[in-house]
Scaffold this motif. Structure first.
Motif, PDB file in Angstrom:
ATOM      1  N   SER A 128       5.886   6.521 -13.741  1.00 10.62           N
ATOM      2  CA  SER A 128       4.585   7.110 -13.512  1.00 10.62           C
ATOM      3  C   SER A 128       3.627   6.756 -14.419  1.00 10.62           C
ATOM      4  CB  SER A 128       4.931   8.563 -13.611  1.00 10.62           C
ATOM      5  OG  SER A 128       5.028   8.917 -15.190  1.00 10.62           O
ATOM      6  N   GLY A 129       3.965   6.266 -15.560  1.00 10.51           N
ATOM      7  CA  GLY A 129       2.774   5.845 -16.500  1.00 10.51           C
ATOM      8  C   GLY A 129       2.138   7.024 -17.072  1.00 10.51           C
ATOM      9  N   GLU A 156      -4.623   6.078 -20.163  1.00  9.53           N
ATOM     10  CA  GLU A 156      -3.646   6.533 -19.029  1.00  9.53           C
ATOM     11  C   GLU A 156      -4.264   6.131 -17.815  1.00  9.53           C
ATOM     12  OE1 GLU A 156      -0.943  10.040 -17.786  1.00  9.53           O
ATOM     13  OE2 GLU A 156      -1.118   9.825 -19.974  1.00  9.53           O
ATOM     14  N   LEU A 157      -5.652   6.918 -17.539  1.00 14.71           N
ATOM     15  CA  LEU A 157      -6.076   6.364 -16.456  1.00 14.71           C
ATOM     16  C   LEU A 157      -6.490   4.890 -16.214  1.00 14.71           C
ATOM     17  CD1 LEU A 157      -7.517   7.518 -13.921  1.00 14.71           C
ATOM     18  CD2 LEU A 157      -9.693   8.003 -15.148  1.00 14.71           C
ATOM     19  N   GLN A 158      -6.772   4.411 -17.333  1.00  8.39           N
ATOM     20  CA  GLN A 158      -7.041   2.780 -17.204  1.00  8.39           C
ATOM     21  C   GLN A 158      -5.754   2.028 -16.666  1.00  8.39           C
ATOM     22  OE1 GLN A 158      -9.107   2.546 -21.175  1.00  8.39           O
ATOM     23  NE2 GLN A 158     -10.396   1.520 -19.994  1.00  8.39           N
ATOM     24  N   HIS A 159      -4.726   2.767 -16.938  1.00  6.25           N
ATOM     25  CA  HIS A 159      -3.358   1.890 -16.433  1.00  6.25           C
ATOM     26  C   HIS A 159      -3.151   2.179 -15.175  1.00  6.25           C
ATOM     27  CE1 HIS A 159       0.616   0.384 -16.882  1.00  6.25           C
ATOM     28  NE2 HIS A 159       1.315   1.893 -16.614  1.00  6.25           N
ATOM     29  N   LEU A 160      -3.765   3.120 -14.453  1.00  6.76           N
ATOM     30  CA  LEU A 160      -3.561   3.728 -13.065  1.00  6.76           C
ATOM     31  C   LEU A 160      -3.376   2.651 -11.966  1.00  6.76           C
ATOM     32  CD1 LEU A 160      -2.815   5.891 -11.047  1.00  6.76           C
ATOM     33  CD2 LEU A 160      -5.256   6.224 -10.830  1.00  6.76           C
ATOM     34  N   PRO A 161      -4.131   1.451 -11.873  1.00 10.48           N
ATOM     35  CA  PRO A 161      -4.034   0.512 -10.836  1.00 10.48           C
ATOM     36  C   PRO A 161      -2.707  -0.154 -11.091  1.00 10.48           C
ATOM     37  CG  PRO A 161      -6.293   0.458 -11.816  1.00 10.48           C
ATOM     38  CD  PRO A 161      -5.435   1.464 -12.471  1.00 10.48           C
ATOM     39  N   ARG A 162      -2.335  -0.574 -12.419  1.00  9.01           N
ATOM     40  CA  ARG A 162      -1.218  -1.327 -12.624  1.00  9.01           C
ATOM     41  C   ARG A 162       0.153  -0.329 -12.206  1.00  9.01           C
ATOM     42  NH1 ARG A 162       1.315  -5.471 -15.654  1.00  9.01           N
ATOM     43  NH2 ARG A 162       3.466  -5.521 -15.085  1.00  9.01           N
ATOM     44  N   ALA A 163       0.229   0.969 -12.535  1.00 10.02           N
ATOM     45  CA  ALA A 163       1.110   1.882 -12.049  1.00 10.02           C
ATOM     46  C   ALA A 163       1.443   1.737 -10.869  1.00 10.02           C
ATOM     47  CB  ALA A 163       0.846   3.407 -12.880  1.00 10.02           C
ATOM     48  N   ILE A 164       0.283   1.729 -10.004  1.00  9.63           N
ATOM     49  CA  ILE A 164       0.421   1.993  -8.550  1.00  9.63           C
ATOM     50  C   ILE A 164       1.030   0.637  -8.007  1.00  9.63           C
ATOM     51  CG2 ILE A 164      -1.092   1.845  -6.289  1.00  9.63           C
ATOM     52  CD1 ILE A 164      -3.002   4.002  -7.490  1.00  9.63           C
ATOM     53  N   GLU A 165       0.671  -0.411  -8.722  1.00  4.06           N
ATOM     54  CA  GLU A 165       1.230  -1.717  -8.117  1.00  4.06           C
ATOM     55  C   GLU A 165       2.586  -1.781  -8.557  1.00  4.06           C
ATOM     56  OE1 GLU A 165       0.381  -6.395  -9.332  1.00  4.06           O
ATOM     57  OE2 GLU A 165      -1.464  -4.985  -9.431  1.00  4.06           O
ATOM     58  N   ASP A 166       3.217  -1.429  -9.497  1.00  4.38           N
ATOM     59  CA  ASP A 166       4.804  -1.106  -9.654  1.00  4.38           C
ATOM     60  C   ASP A 166       5.229  -0.228  -8.878  1.00  4.38           C
ATOM     61  OD1 ASP A 166       4.244  -2.762 -12.102  1.00  4.38           O
ATOM     62  OD2 ASP A 166       4.055  -1.126 -13.329  1.00  4.38           O
ATOM     63  N   ALA A 167       4.675   0.968  -8.284  1.00  8.57           N
ATOM     64  CA  ALA A 167       5.268   1.844  -7.384  1.00  8.57           C
ATOM     65  C   ALA A 167       5.369   1.057  -6.048  1.00  8.57           C
ATOM     66  CB  ALA A 167       4.543   2.892  -7.226  1.00  8.57           C
ATOM     67  N   LEU A 168       4.478   0.186  -5.682  1.00 13.43           N
ATOM     68  CA  LEU A 168       4.602  -0.552  -4.440  1.00 13.43           C
ATOM     69  C   LEU A 168       5.976  -1.413  -4.298  1.00 13.43           C
ATOM     70  CD1 LEU A 168       0.826  -1.466  -3.922  1.00 13.43           C
ATOM     71  CD2 LEU A 168       2.205   0.013  -2.673  1.00 13.43           C
ATOM     72  N   GLN A 169       6.397  -1.704  -5.526  1.00 13.50           N
ATOM     73  CA  GLN A 169       7.768  -2.587  -5.404  1.00 13.50           C
ATOM     74  C   GLN A 169       8.755  -1.869  -4.941  1.00 13.50           C
ATOM     75  OE1 GLN A 169       6.910  -6.067  -6.173  1.00 13.50           O
ATOM     76  NE2 GLN A 169       4.916  -4.938  -6.206  1.00 13.50           N
ATOM     77  N   LEU A 170       8.583  -0.607  -4.663  1.00 14.14           N
ATOM     78  CA  LEU A 170       9.872   0.246  -4.030  1.00 14.14           C
ATOM     79  C   LEU A 170       9.972   0.201  -2.718  1.00 14.14           C
ATOM     80  CD1 LEU A 170       9.081   3.700  -6.162  1.00 14.14           C
ATOM     81  CD2 LEU A 170      11.319   2.316  -6.217  1.00 14.14           C
ATOM     82  N   GLU A 171       8.976  -0.661  -1.931  1.00 13.24           N
ATOM     83  CA  GLU A 171       8.962  -0.908  -0.474  1.00 13.24           C
ATOM     84  C   GLU A 171      10.475  -1.162   0.061  1.00 13.24           C
ATOM     85  OE1 GLU A 171       6.214  -2.288   3.117  1.00 13.24           O
ATOM     86  OE2 GLU A 171       6.624  -3.766   1.335  1.00 13.24           O
ATOM     87  N   PHE A 208      -1.226  -1.113   0.428  1.00 18.47           N
ATOM     88  CA  PHE A 208      -1.201  -2.136  -0.719  1.00 18.47           C
ATOM     89  C   PHE A 208      -2.497  -2.575  -1.319  1.00 18.47           C
ATOM     90  CE2 PHE A 208       2.965  -2.489   1.010  1.00 18.47           C
ATOM     91  CZ  PHE A 208       3.988  -2.913   0.101  1.00 18.47           C
ATOM     92  N   GLU A 209      -3.598  -2.016  -0.710  1.00 24.88           N
ATOM     93  CA  GLU A 209      -4.978  -2.383  -1.145  1.00 24.88           C
ATOM     94  C   GLU A 209      -5.243  -1.426  -2.341  1.00 24.88           C
ATOM     95  OE1 GLU A 209      -7.439  -4.291   2.359  1.00 24.88           O
ATOM     96  OE2 GLU A 209      -7.494  -1.957   2.271  1.00 24.88           O
ATOM     97  N   GLN A 210      -4.238  -0.327  -2.664  1.00 21.65           N
ATOM     98  CA  GLN A 210      -4.750   0.707  -3.501  1.00 21.65           C
ATOM     99  C   GLN A 210      -4.818   0.231  -5.101  1.00 21.65           C
ATOM    100  OE1 GLN A 210      -3.106   4.989  -1.805  1.00 21.65           O
ATOM    101  NE2 GLN A 210      -1.469   3.344  -1.830  1.00 21.65           N
ATOM    102  N   PRO A 211      -3.898  -0.678  -5.388  1.00 23.97           N
ATOM    103  CA  PRO A 211      -4.197  -1.111  -6.750  1.00 23.97           C
ATOM    104  C   PRO A 211      -5.986  -1.619  -7.153  1.00 23.97           C
ATOM    105  CG  PRO A 211      -2.099  -1.839  -6.338  1.00 23.97           C
ATOM    106  CD  PRO A 211      -2.895  -1.175  -5.028  1.00 23.97           C
ATOM    107  N   ARG A 212      -6.284  -2.498  -6.035  1.00 23.98           N
ATOM    108  CA  ARG A 212      -7.864  -3.138  -6.117  1.00 23.98           C
ATOM    109  C   ARG A 212      -8.517  -1.961  -5.882  1.00 23.98           C
ATOM    110  NH1 ARG A 212     -10.570  -5.378  -8.979  1.00 23.98           N
ATOM    111  NH2 ARG A 212      -8.788  -6.563  -9.212  1.00 23.98           N
TER     112      ARG A 212
END
Length: 609
Positions: A567-568, A436-451, A257-261
């Motif tokens: 995926s973003g 696209e790369l700058q969007h990566l933190p937000r995309a990872i944050e969205d993926a974490l919602q699958l928990e 869960f620290e991955q977006p940051r």
């Protein structure tokens, strides 16, 4: 791997040493021990298992004293046992050791011929006996250690004390990390900063073949020839909070869960509205990157998978040839090095023995230069490389790597974009990839919602013994990483294949008891992947598909489960799709009751071959 802590202080050091060992538990170990000088006598507590087992012995029979050494062991020579646990003793000497002494057998035979009786199977006890033999000749502890390490072949970090010099500890390193912690009226040795951050943030990092002597008020470093040398003092940015688990059940969950940051920190001040910023790989990077005509990426484990993803990126966008190799294999073959090849090493710790040795070996093979992508700024790899990019993942305590992988991907994406720009990538496409790369933190944050959905899905794996992971293109290394995570912490046998290889062997394993996990972002290979998954359906396989809403994927749910991942974009999809696979491995392991943060037989920082 093994963890070392040592201290010389005006207070009882055993509690500090044990706390330091607990901070090093993430490195992996099977036994632990502590030795303290108490009124001219060395007293020890050692135990097989967790640090808490040894701590219980200490609490039942405390070890007072202001000079001590402590250790967590990951077995190399000899099975896990109290007898093989460190610290080891010989006469007036006690020692702890990380690494492997390659010529220990001949040294042991020589000592036995002279009448020495060994009580363990370890190479470490050989060092204790050698130091004690030299010490008996009347030299100082430091001189005895210097004379001994000159005779050793292999890798080591050691801390040594003598009952006759109760006010000092001598340390030495070659091929394994060791640093000094500087206090007020007390000084320390440790395998890394996390062991010492509880007592000081001032660190002195030792170079190869350094020998150091610490007392309460003095630290002196010597070269292998005994000449005093100077080493720079650093203030560690590590905080005590960074190594706390907080609200999470395990460190691995916290780090997922620290991955977006962590990814945002890795990209910060390195990419802007107009693209990758200059000199992010070092002030001397321009000429080296401009001259690069190919790359050879060397890494181990998870870092190797990151390198495989980078191969797809760099070859597609920068049109440069890339080879990726496991470090332990590279070292022992004579690789052909085309002119203009940049050597790239990837490591979380920066002390991975095979990767470090491979980079040192690269110097004689004619590479253009070396570039390191790493999470540890004071590590050996970083200090010795020509160019470097720090991943800013912060401490990663869980043995199974998570945020180190995604931040490595972020760093490698920056490298791919920089090389692509230099090699004529279309401006519009370059700008789109940067966005696209700058969007990566937000995309990872969205993926974490699958928990929550993944928690429900993980129940299907409780009684499974095997699993197959599939991907195509840059998602194949993601499948490899997903399989590695599952096997590391749940102990389920898992393999990964390019989906097109199913019919060339793995399809024989498919039945109703075999979960098939497929990574299926939208892209040019998606239709091919659908055909591969139909082969699984036709044979009754249980499909688990992570897809991003592409047409025609919903019908896969009829024969399994489909979870939607936004995926973003195809460029960042490998990093994004990694996240649900991490969550799946984590929650399966929790349900199976395994030791998530410290899986059996594994170590975090692998500092031996």
């Amino acid at each position: 791997m093994c963890g070392i802590v040592a201290a010389v202080a005006q207070r009882d050091v055993a509690p500090l040493l044990i706390a330091g060992l607990k901070a090093l538990e993430y490195r992996g170990y099977d036994s632990s021990g502590v030795a303290v000088i108490d009124r001219g006598e060395i007293r020890r507590a050692r135990a097989k298992g967790k640090v808490r087992e040894m701590e219980a012995l200490y609490l039942a029979d405390p070890l007072p004293g202001g000079t001590g050494i402590a250790h967590t062991r990951w077995a190399t020579h000899g099975v896990p046992s109290e007898a093989n646990a460190h610290p080891h003793m010989a006469g007036r000497i006690s020692i702890v050791h990380n690494g492997i002494i390659e010529n220990y057998a001949s040294l042991r035979a020589e000592l036995q011929a002279g009448g020495h009786v060994f009580t363990s199977d370890t190479d470490t006890e050989v060092m204790a006996a050698l130091i004690d033999r030299r010490y008996a000749a009347g030299v100082s502890l430091r001189e005895a250690v210097l004379a001994t390490v000159r005779e050793l072949e292999g890798a080591y970090a050691i801390a040594v004390l003598s009952s006759e010099e109760p006010d000092r500890v001598v340390g030495a390193r070659r091929g394994a990390p060791l640093l000094v912690g500087l206090g007020i009226g007390e000084n320390f040795l440790g395998s890394d900063a996390q062991a010492l951050i509880q007592v000081t943030n001032k660190m002195l990092y030792l170079d190869e073949d350094d020998v150091v002597e610490i007392t309460r008020d003095h630290v002196q470093v010597f070269g292998l020839d005994g000449t005093p040398v100077e080493r720079e003092v650093h203030e560690s940015e590590l905080s005590k909070d960074a190594v706390e688990r907080g609200e999470y059940r395990h460190y691995m969950q916290k780090e997922i869960f620290e991955q977006p940051r962590a990814v945002a920190d890795t990209l910060e001040a390195r990419i802007g509205p107009h693209g990758v910023l200059p000199n992010i790989f070092g002030i001397d990077s321009d000429a080296l990157l401009q001259a690069t005509r190919g790359l050879h990426i060397i890494a181990c484990g998870t870092s190797y998978h990151a390198g495989l993803v980078a191969k797809y990126w760099i070859e597609e966008f920068a049109r440069l040839p890339v080879s990726v190799e496991v470090a332990s294999e590279f070292r022992y073959r004579e690789a052909v090095v085309p002119s203009g090849t940049l050597f790239v090493a990837i490591s979380q710790s920066g002390e991975t023995a095979d990767t470090l040795a491979a980079m040192r070996e690269s110097g004689r093979r004619g590479y253009l230069g070396t570039l390191v992508i790493c999470n540890s700024p004071e590590s050996s790899l970083v200090r010795e490389a020509d160019l470097k990019l720090m991943t800013r993942a912060g401490p990663e305590i869980g043995v199974a790597s998570t945020k180190a992988f995604t931040t490595q991907l972020a760093g490698l994406a920056l490298l791919a974009l920089e090389l692509a720009r230099r090699n004529g990538l279309d401006d519009a496409r370059y700008a789109a990839l940067c966005a696209e790369l700058q969007h990566l933190p937000r995309a990872i944050e969205d993926a974490l919602q699958l928990e929550p959905a993944i928690i429900e899905l993980s129940a299907e794996f409780i009684h499974r013994q095997h699993a197959l992971f599939l991907g195509r293109g840059a998602q194949y290394p993601v499948a490899l990483e997903g399989a590695l995570k599952l096997k590391e912490i749940s102990y389920i046998h898992a393999e990964a294949y390019p989906a097109g290889e199913l019919k060339h062997g793995p399809l024989a394993l498919v039945d109703e008891n075999m979960p098939i996990v497929a990574v299926a972002p939208n892209g040019p290979l998606l239709d091919k992947l659908k055909s591969n998954l139909q082969e699984v359906r036709a044979r009754g396989g249980r499909l688990i598909v992570f897809a991003d809403g592409a047409a025609g994927m919903d019908d896969m749910a009829a024969h399994g489960t489909m979870l939607r991942v936004e995926s973003g974009g195809s460029f960042i999809a490998p990093a994004v799709f990694t996240v649900p696979l991490q969550l799946l491995a984590y929650h399966v392991a929790v349900l199976r009751g395994t030791d998530v943060d410290q899986p059996r037989n594994l170590a975090k920082s692998v500092t031996v071959e």
